[in-house]
Design a protein around this motif. Structure first.
Motif, mmCIF file in Angstrom:
data_model
loop_
_atom_site.group_PDB
_atom_site.id
_atom_site.type_symbol
_atom_site.label_atom_id
_atom_site.label_comp_id
_atom_site.label_asym_id
_atom_site.label_seq_id
_atom_site.Cartn_x
_atom_site.Cartn_y
_atom_site.Cartn_z
ATOM 1 N N GLU A 255 -59.973 -38.117 -79.405
ATOM 2 C CA GLU A 255 -59.260 -39.315 -78.955
ATOM 3 C C GLU A 255 -59.300 -39.426 -77.434
ATOM 4 O O GLU A 255 -59.469 -40.514 -76.877
ATOM 5 N N ASN A 256 -59.153 -38.269 -76.768
ATOM 6 C CA ASN A 256 -59.186 -38.266 -75.299
ATOM 7 C C ASN A 256 -60.542 -38.712 -74.766
ATOM 8 O O ASN A 256 -60.625 -39.397 -73.743
ATOM 9 N N VAL A 257 -61.614 -38.299 -75.457
ATOM 10 C CA VAL A 257 -62.955 -38.691 -75.022
ATOM 11 C C VAL A 257 -63.093 -40.207 -75.028
ATOM 12 O O VAL A 257 -63.555 -40.821 -74.051
ATOM 13 N N VAL A 258 -62.697 -40.841 -76.139
ATOM 14 C CA VAL A 258 -62.834 -42.294 -76.275
ATOM 15 C C VAL A 258 -61.857 -43.030 -75.351
ATOM 16 O O VAL A 258 -62.201 -44.058 -74.753
ATOM 17 N N LYS A 259 -60.659 -42.459 -75.219
ATOM 18 C CA LYS A 259 -59.625 -43.121 -74.427
ATOM 19 C C LYS A 259 -59.966 -43.173 -72.944
ATOM 20 O O LYS A 259 -59.700 -44.161 -72.266
ATOM 21 N N HIS A 260 -60.579 -42.118 -72.430
ATOM 22 C CA HIS A 260 -60.782 -41.994 -70.984
ATOM 23 C C HIS A 260 -62.214 -42.267 -70.527
ATOM 24 O O HIS A 260 -62.500 -42.160 -69.338
ATOM 25 N N ASN A 261 -63.095 -42.583 -71.456
ATOM 26 C CA ASN A 261 -64.494 -42.813 -71.075
ATOM 27 C C ASN A 261 -65.027 -44.073 -71.765
ATOM 28 O O ASN A 261 -65.100 -44.121 -73.000
ATOM 29 N N LYS A 262 -65.379 -45.063 -70.970
ATOM 30 C CA LYS A 262 -65.884 -46.318 -71.503
ATOM 31 C C LYS A 262 -67.382 -46.456 -71.203
ATOM 32 O O LYS A 262 -67.856 -46.096 -70.119
ATOM 33 N N TYR A 263 -68.090 -46.954 -72.185
ATOM 34 C CA TYR A 263 -69.537 -47.150 -72.066
ATOM 35 C C TYR A 263 -69.855 -48.128 -70.935
ATOM 36 O O TYR A 263 -69.256 -49.206 -70.836
ATOM 37 N N ASP A 264 -70.816 -47.742 -70.072
ATOM 38 C CA ASP A 264 -71.155 -48.582 -68.915
ATOM 39 C C ASP A 264 -72.299 -49.551 -69.193
ATOM 40 O O ASP A 264 -72.773 -50.245 -68.284
ATOM 41 N N GLY A 265 -72.758 -49.587 -70.428
ATOM 42 C CA GLY A 265 -73.853 -50.490 -70.775
ATOM 43 C C GLY A 265 -75.225 -49.877 -70.584
ATOM 44 O O GLY A 265 -76.236 -50.494 -70.908
ATOM 45 N N SER A 287 -67.579 -41.117 -67.824
ATOM 46 C CA SER A 287 -67.968 -42.475 -67.488
ATOM 47 C C SER A 287 -67.538 -42.804 -66.069
ATOM 48 O O SER A 287 -66.511 -42.325 -65.582
ATOM 49 N N GLU A 288 -68.348 -43.619 -65.402
ATOM 50 C CA GLU A 288 -67.987 -44.072 -64.060
ATOM 51 C C GLU A 288 -66.986 -45.220 -64.112
ATOM 52 O O GLU A 288 -66.377 -45.569 -63.102
ATOM 53 N N ILE A 289 -66.806 -45.795 -65.297
ATOM 54 C CA ILE A 289 -65.838 -46.879 -65.472
ATOM 55 C C ILE A 289 -64.463 -46.269 -65.706
ATOM 56 O O ILE A 289 -64.265 -45.490 -66.641
ATOM 57 N N LYS A 290 -63.521 -46.591 -64.851
ATOM 58 C CA LYS A 290 -62.180 -46.058 -64.970
ATOM 59 C C LYS A 290 -61.444 -46.718 -66.138
ATOM 60 O O LYS A 290 -61.467 -47.948 -66.283
ATOM 61 N N SER A 291 -60.811 -45.873 -66.944
ATOM 62 C CA SER A 291 -60.047 -46.412 -68.069
ATOM 63 C C SER A 291 -58.777 -47.077 -67.569
ATOM 64 O O SER A 291 -58.108 -46.578 -66.672
ATOM 65 N N ASN A 292 -58.439 -48.221 -68.159
ATOM 66 C CA ASN A 292 -57.211 -48.913 -67.763
ATOM 67 C C ASN A 292 -56.022 -48.510 -68.633
ATOM 68 O O ASN A 292 -54.940 -49.057 -68.522
ATOM 69 N N ILE A 317 -59.582 -25.559 -69.085
ATOM 70 C CA ILE A 317 -60.065 -26.913 -68.806
ATOM 71 C C ILE A 317 -60.927 -26.902 -67.549
ATOM 72 O O ILE A 317 -60.513 -26.353 -66.520
ATOM 73 N N ASN A 318 -62.116 -27.469 -67.643
ATOM 74 C CA ASN A 318 -62.999 -27.638 -66.483
ATOM 75 C C ASN A 318 -63.280 -29.125 -66.300
ATOM 76 O O ASN A 318 -63.863 -29.768 -67.177
ATOM 77 N N ASN A 319 -62.849 -29.656 -65.172
ATOM 78 C CA ASN A 319 -63.028 -31.080 -64.888
ATOM 79 C C ASN A 319 -63.998 -31.237 -63.722
ATOM 80 O O ASN A 319 -63.616 -31.122 -62.557
ATOM 81 N N PHE A 320 -65.274 -31.480 -64.059
ATOM 82 C CA PHE A 320 -66.305 -31.636 -63.042
ATOM 83 C C PHE A 320 -66.505 -33.120 -62.722
ATOM 84 O O PHE A 320 -65.910 -33.993 -63.356
ATOM 85 N N ASP A 321 -67.365 -33.387 -61.768
ATOM 86 C CA ASP A 321 -67.612 -34.778 -61.360
ATOM 87 C C ASP A 321 -68.182 -35.617 -62.499
ATOM 88 O O ASP A 321 -67.785 -36.767 -62.705
ATOM 89 N N LYS A 322 -69.132 -35.040 -63.245
ATOM 90 C CA LYS A 322 -69.806 -35.813 -64.289
ATOM 91 C C LYS A 322 -69.625 -35.224 -65.686
ATOM 92 O O LYS A 322 -70.278 -35.657 -66.628
ATOM 93 N N LYS A 323 -68.742 -34.228 -65.772
ATOM 94 C CA LYS A 323 -68.569 -33.569 -67.057
ATOM 95 C C LYS A 323 -67.141 -33.054 -67.201
ATOM 96 O O LYS A 323 -66.538 -32.558 -66.254
ATOM 97 N N PHE A 324 -66.602 -33.195 -68.393
ATOM 98 C CA PHE A 324 -65.275 -32.660 -68.709
ATOM 99 C C PHE A 324 -65.418 -31.755 -69.917
ATOM 100 O O PHE A 324 -66.021 -32.136 -70.921
#
Length: 335
Positions: A255-265, A287-292, A317-324
Motif C-alpha cells: 500500500e505504501n508503494v502505491v500511495k507514495h509513488n505515482k507513475y510519471d508516464g 517516483s519523482e512525482i510527489k504524492s499529494n 529502512i533505507n531511504n535512498f534518492d531513487k530507491k526505498f
C-alpha cells in the motif's frame, strides 16, 4: 523482558550502591574497622556486586532462561557466579582485617560463606533491577496491545473503506464491458482478499506462504487497476516452511508503494519482494512525482510496535534518492 541496561537502570543501581555503601560505613564504625577495610572492602563490594549483576543480566538470564529455558543450567551457572563473587569478597575481607590466616575457613565452609555472601551481595541489587525490568515489560506489553487493538480497527476500517470499495467496483465496472473474462478473475481475486482479511483479522502472525499468496492477489488488483504503472517481482530464496510474518505486513508495505509513488508516464514503479534467510525485503524505485496524499506513517509505526513483541530483530529502512527499501524480519516458530 529486555535485560540490557538503559540510563534509568544505571541510575537505580547507583542509588542502590550509594545507600548500601553508606550502611556498610556505619556498620564498619560499630566494628572499629581499619582504614584499609574502608578503602578496599566497600569499593570491592560495589565492584563484585555490580559485576555479578552484569553477568546475570547479560549472560545467564538471556542465555539459559530466555533463549534455552534451561532452568538446571541457569541454577548451576547462577550458583557458580554467586559462590565465586562471595569467595572473592570473603578472601578480600579476611585479608584487610589483619586476621590470622591459620583460622581461614576450610574449603567446605569457604564455599558456604561464598554462597551466603554472594547471595547477599548480588541478590538484592539483582532483585531490584529485575522487578523494574518486569514492570517496564508489562507496561510495554499493555501499551503495544492497546496500539494493536486501535490499529486493528483502523486497518479494518481502511479495508472496508467506501473509497477502497469504490475504486475496486469502478475497475470491475469497466472490465465487465471491455473484458468479461478478466472481470470474473477480478471478482475472484477480490473475494479471496476479503475472505483472507476476515479470516486472519484476529491472528498476530501468519505463515509467510499464505501472506505471499495474499500479496499475489493484492498485486493483481493493483496491476489491473493501474495497468503498467507498477511492476512487481517476487524472489524466493528459501523454503517458506515454518516461516512467519505479522499478519497484513506485506499488504501494508505494498500500500505504501502505491500511495507514495505515482507513475510519471515514462518509467513504471518497479517493486521487488525478496525472501532471504531471516529477512523479507521490499524494495521499490521512487517516483519523482510527489504524492499529494498526507502520510502519518501509522502503518510502519504499527509494524515496528508489533515486532517489539514478536522478534528480537528490528525493522530496517533505507531511504535512498531513487530507491526505498525496507527489511522486515522473518519469524521462525519451529521447535
Amino acid at each position: 523482558m529486555n535485560t540490557k541496561f538503559d540510563k534509568s537502570d544505571y541510575i537505580i543501581l547507583a542509588v542502590f550502591y550509594l545507600i548500601s555503601a553508606t550502611i556498610n560505613i556505619f556498620d564498619y564504625l560499630d566494628q572499629d574497622a581499619t582504614l584499609l577495610e574502608y578503602l578496599i572492602d566497600i569499593p570491592m563490594y560495589v565492584i563484585t556486586s555490580f559485576t555479578g549483576v552484569l553477568i546475570f543480566m547479560y549472560f545467564i538470564i538471556p542465555k539459559f532462561l530466555i533463549q534455552k529455558k534451561n532452568y538446571i543450567l541457569f541454577a548451576i551457572f547462577g550458583l557458580l557466579v554467586v559462590t565465586f563473587i562471595g569467595v572473592i569478597e570473603r578472601v578480600v575481607g579476611f585479608s584487610t582485617g589483619n586476621n590470622d590466616w591459620s583460622k581461614f575457613p576450610g574449603l567446605g565452609n569457604l564455599i558456604l560463606y561464598g554462597i551466603f555472601n554472594g547471595s547477599d551481595s548480588i541478590g538484592l541489587a539483582l532483585g531490584v533491577l529485575i522487578t523494574k525490568k518486569f514492570y517496564e515489560s508489562q507496561t510495554q506489553i499493555a501499551t503495544i496491545q492497546k496500539q494493536k487493538k486501535e490499529n486493528e480497527l483502523k486497518l479494518l476500517r481502511s479495508q472496508l473503506d467506501p473509497h477502497f470499495l469504490f475504486n475496486n467496483l469502478n475497475t470491475l465496472d469497466s472490465l465487465i464491458d471491455s473484458n468479461p473474462t478478466k472481470a470474473k478473475e477480478y471478482i475472484n481475486k477480490l473475494s479471496l482478499i476479503y475472505r483472507y482479511l476476515i479470516k486472519t483479522k484476529d491472528l498476530e502472525v501468519m505463515e509467510l506462504s499464505n501472506e505471499i499468496e495474499f500479496a499475489k492477489n493484492y498485486i493483481f488488483l493493483i496491476k489491473t487497476r493501474f495497468g503498467y504503472d507498477y511492476e512487481f517481482t517476487i524472489e524466493q530464496n528459501i523454503s517458506l516452511v515454518d516461516k512467519f510474518v505479522p499478519t497484513g505486513a506485506i499488504q501494508t508495505l505494498l500500500e505504501n508503494v502505491v500511495k507514495h509513488n505515482k507513475y510519471d508516464g515514462k518509467t513504471p514503479i518497479k517493486t521487488t519482494i525478496t525472501i532471504n534467510d531471516g529477512w523479507l525485503i521490499i524494495a521499490n524505485s521512487k517516483s519523482e512525482i510527489k504524492s499529494n496524499q498526507e502520510s502519518f506513517g501509522t502503518g510502519l509505526e504499527n509494524l515496528k510496535a508489533r515486532y517489539k513483541l514478536l522478534s528480537d530483530k528490528n525493522i530496517q529502512i533505507n531511504n535512498f534518492d531513487k530507491k526505498f527499501e525496507i527489511f522486515i524480519p522473518v519469524i521462525g516458530l519451529s521447535a
